[in-house]
Structure formats: structure tokens, C-alpha cells
Write a protein that holds these residues in place. Structure first.
Motif, PDB file in Angstrom:
ATOM      1  N   VAL A 205      41.124  45.500  50.282  1.00 59.70           N
ATOM      2  CA  VAL A 205      41.793  44.208  50.237  1.00 59.70           C
ATOM      3  C   VAL A 205      42.956  44.222  51.220  1.00 59.70           C
ATOM      4  CG1 VAL A 205      42.892  42.480  48.771  1.00 59.70           C
ATOM      5  CG2 VAL A 205      41.202  44.054  47.792  1.00 59.70           C
ATOM      6  N   TYR A 206      43.007  43.206  52.074  1.00 62.65           N
ATOM      7  CA  TYR A 206      44.078  43.092  53.062  1.00 62.65           C
ATOM      8  C   TYR A 206      44.862  41.803  52.832  1.00 62.65           C
ATOM      9  CZ  TYR A 206      41.639  46.757  55.682  1.00 62.65           C
ATOM     10  OH  TYR A 206      41.034  47.937  56.056  1.00 62.65           O
ATOM     11  N   ASP A 207      46.158  41.886  53.090  1.00 57.53           N
ATOM     12  CA  ASP A 207      46.982  40.687  53.073  1.00 57.53           C
ATOM     13  C   ASP A 207      46.608  39.858  54.293  1.00 57.53           C
ATOM     14  OD1 ASP A 207      49.379  39.007  53.859  1.00 57.53           O
ATOM     15  OD2 ASP A 207      50.092  39.799  51.947  1.00 57.53           O
ATOM     16  N   ALA A 208      46.177  38.628  54.079  1.00 51.07           N
ATOM     17  CA  ALA A 208      45.685  37.794  55.175  1.00 51.07           C
ATOM     18  C   ALA A 208      46.755  37.518  56.220  1.00 51.07           C
ATOM     19  CB  ALA A 208      45.138  36.480  54.624  1.00 51.07           C
ATOM     20  N   LYS A 209      48.022  37.522  55.820  1.00 45.89           N
ATOM     21  CA  LYS A 209      49.097  37.196  56.749  1.00 45.89           C
ATOM     22  C   LYS A 209      49.581  38.415  57.518  1.00 45.89           C
ATOM     23  CE  LYS A 209      53.672  35.030  56.978  1.00 45.89           C
ATOM     24  NZ  LYS A 209      54.770  34.377  56.203  1.00 45.89           N
ATOM     25  N   THR A 210      49.835  39.507  56.819  1.00 42.24           N
ATOM     26  CA  THR A 210      50.409  40.693  57.453  1.00 42.24           C
ATOM     27  C   THR A 210      49.363  41.718  57.890  1.00 42.24           C
ATOM     28  OG1 THR A 210      50.670  41.888  55.354  1.00 42.24           O
ATOM     29  CG2 THR A 210      52.467  40.410  56.033  1.00 42.24           C
ATOM     30  N   GLY A 211      48.179  41.672  57.270  1.00 41.74           N
ATOM     31  CA  GLY A 211      47.155  42.655  57.584  1.00 41.74           C
ATOM     32  C   GLY A 211      47.330  43.969  56.849  1.00 41.74           C
ATOM     33  N   ASP A 212      48.321  44.037  55.945  1.00 44.27           N
ATOM     34  CA  ASP A 212      48.561  45.264  55.190  1.00 44.27           C
ATOM     35  C   ASP A 212      47.435  45.520  54.186  1.00 44.27           C
ATOM     36  OD1 ASP A 212      50.952  45.567  56.521  1.00 44.27           O
ATOM     37  OD2 ASP A 212      52.149  44.631  54.940  1.00 44.27           O
ATOM     38  N   ASP A 213      47.122  46.795  53.995  1.00 41.99           N
ATOM     39  CA  ASP A 213      46.130  47.195  52.997  1.00 41.99           C
ATOM     40  C   ASP A 213      46.788  47.137  51.618  1.00 41.99           C
ATOM     41  OD1 ASP A 213      44.337  48.466  51.288  1.00 41.99           O
ATOM     42  OD2 ASP A 213      43.713  49.929  52.788  1.00 41.99           O
ATOM     43  N   ILE A 214      46.338  46.231  50.771  1.00 39.97           N
ATOM     44  CA  ILE A 214      46.922  46.065  49.436  1.00 39.97           C
ATOM     45  C   ILE A 214      45.886  46.383  48.348  1.00 39.97           C
ATOM     46  CG2 ILE A 214      48.657  44.396  50.172  1.00 39.97           C
ATOM     47  CD1 ILE A 214      46.825  42.170  49.172  1.00 39.97           C
ATOM     48  N   THR A 215      44.906  47.200  48.700  1.00 36.58           N
ATOM     49  CA  THR A 215      43.847  47.543  47.749  1.00 36.58           C
ATOM     50  C   THR A 215      44.403  48.158  46.474  1.00 36.58           C
ATOM     51  OG1 THR A 215      42.378  47.982  49.638  1.00 36.58           O
ATOM     52  CG2 THR A 215      41.651  48.756  47.473  1.00 36.58           C
ATOM     53  N   ARG A 216      45.357  49.072  46.620  1.00 37.00           N
ATOM     54  CA  ARG A 216      45.908  49.756  45.450  1.00 37.00           C
ATOM     55  C   ARG A 216      46.547  48.767  44.481  1.00 37.00           C
ATOM     56  NH1 ARG A 216      47.415  55.017  45.148  1.00 37.00           N
ATOM     57  NH2 ARG A 216      47.384  55.150  47.426  1.00 37.00           N
TER      58      ARG A 216
END
Length: 204
Positions: A48-59
Motif C-alpha cells: 500500500v502506497y500513499d497516493a500523494k507522497t508515494g510512501d510505503d504505508i503497508t505496515r
């Protein structure tokens, strides 16, 4: 010539937008946490990625799924004692070991769980003796909590040493000594987990 195994498919990409909506790029559709929960149960890998920042937020999303599941009546898998022990380990000097330790423990638990499932299905035609199964589950969780207390800095303050555990030895000054002690604890846990498989053996 032996054919090589097919490579593991790439995980599905899920995008999370500012409005908290989740978008499955593989199906081009919006999904919910319940959908992602089912994907996990089905063995479908995703990130899962933050659509705006591209950060991986899977956890954080997986953690949110656990919170949602825990809030449903009758589906509590995380005892309060375990949660307290886990929280107490944040910031501890052994924090680096906790993720691998938990992963190792859950893998062992899963193997025993599958053995019990196969035994019941093979001998009872899929009719599970729920009473016995729940008792084994309770024993597993109790053992898991006792193992966590071995590493908790609050173990002594909350009731002394864990049941069946030896008194903690003084920590050696070297990092190697600490690793040896940790490996000893992991070996003890493995032996306890293996012993549970005897419950699944067919009586003579």
C-alpha cells in the motif's frame, strides 16, 4: 532438464488517497479494509502506497486491519497481557530482535495449526472437535505470552519470573553473549511449540 519454478508474482499495488479511500490498481476499483483482509487470508500479496507522497504505508494499513478485526465481537486474538508486553518493548535495547522473534514464533505456531487442521480433517472427516481445538489454542497463546515475558523488562515487576523459566542470568558485556542467551530462549520456545504437535497424534 528441470524447469525452473515460476517466479513469485509481484505484489498488487494499492493506493491510499487523502480521503482514506483505497484503490486496487490491479482491478481498477476501490476496495475496503475488509477486501484487503480477505486478500491476506487468500494469500494475495500487496503493498500500500500513499497516493500523494508515494510512501510505503503497508505496515500501518495492516495494523489498521488488525484493529478493525479486534473490534469485532468474539474475534479477539491479542490478549491484553500480550499487548502490554509488546508495548513495553518499544525503546528497549532488545527491540531490534522483536520483529524476527515474533515472525519466527508465528511461523512455528502456523505449522502446528496446519498439522492440527490436517489431522482433524483426515480422521474426523472435517468435523472439528471445537472444545479440544480451543483448548489447544489457549495453551498456545498462554505459552506465547510466557515466552514474551522472558524478554520483557517489566517481567520481574509484574509477578517475578515466568512459569517454568529459569531466573535471568546477568547479561554478558559482549554482544555475542547476549545473542547466545537469546538463542537459548528461542530454542526453549521451539521445544514447547514442537511438544504441542503430540496433541495431534492419532491415539494407538
Amino acid at each position: 532438464m528441470v524447469d525452473k519454478e515460476d517466479p513469485k508474482p509481484a505484489p498488487i499495488t494499492i493506493k491510499k488517497y487523502a480521503n482514506r479511500r483505497l484503490y486496487n490498481t490491479a482491478t481498477s476499483s476501490y476496495v475496503t479494509l475488509d477486501h484487503l483482509c480477505q486478500m491476506v487470508k487468500d494469500g494475495t500479496d500487496f503493498v500500500v502506497y500513499d497516493a500523494k507522497t508515494g510512501d510505503d504505508i503497508t505496515r500501518s494499513v495492516l495494523t489498521q486491519i488488525i484493529v478493525e478485526e479486534e473490534s469485532k465481537g468474539g474475534q479477539n486474538l491479542l490478549p491484553i497481557g500480550f499487548l502490554r508486553q509488546l508495548i513495553s518493548l518499544y525503546g528497549d535495547n532488545m527491540q531490534w530482535m522483536v520483529p524476527k522473534y515474533l515472525e519466527y514464533s508465528m511461523q512455528s505456531f502456523t505449522r502446528n495449526h496446519e498439522k492440527m487442521r490436517d489431522y482433524f480433517q483426515g480422521t474426523l472427516g472435517g468435523m472439528f472437535p471445537f472444545g479440544s481445538f480451543e483448548e489447544v489454542g489457549k495453551q498456545n497463546m498462554a505459552m506465547f505470552e510466557r515466552a514474551m515475558r522472558m524478554f520483557s523488562p517489566l517481567a520481574g515487576a509484574e509477578g517475578g519470573k515466568p512459569e517454568g523459566a529459569e531466573a535471568p542470568k546477568a547479561k554478558p558485556a559482549s554482544g555475542g553473549g547476549q545473542f547466545d542467551e537469546l538463542q537459548k530462549r528461542l530454542d526453549e520456545l521451539q521445544q514447547q511449540l514442537v511438544s504441542l504437535t503430540s496433541l495431534t497424534r492419532k491415539p494407538d
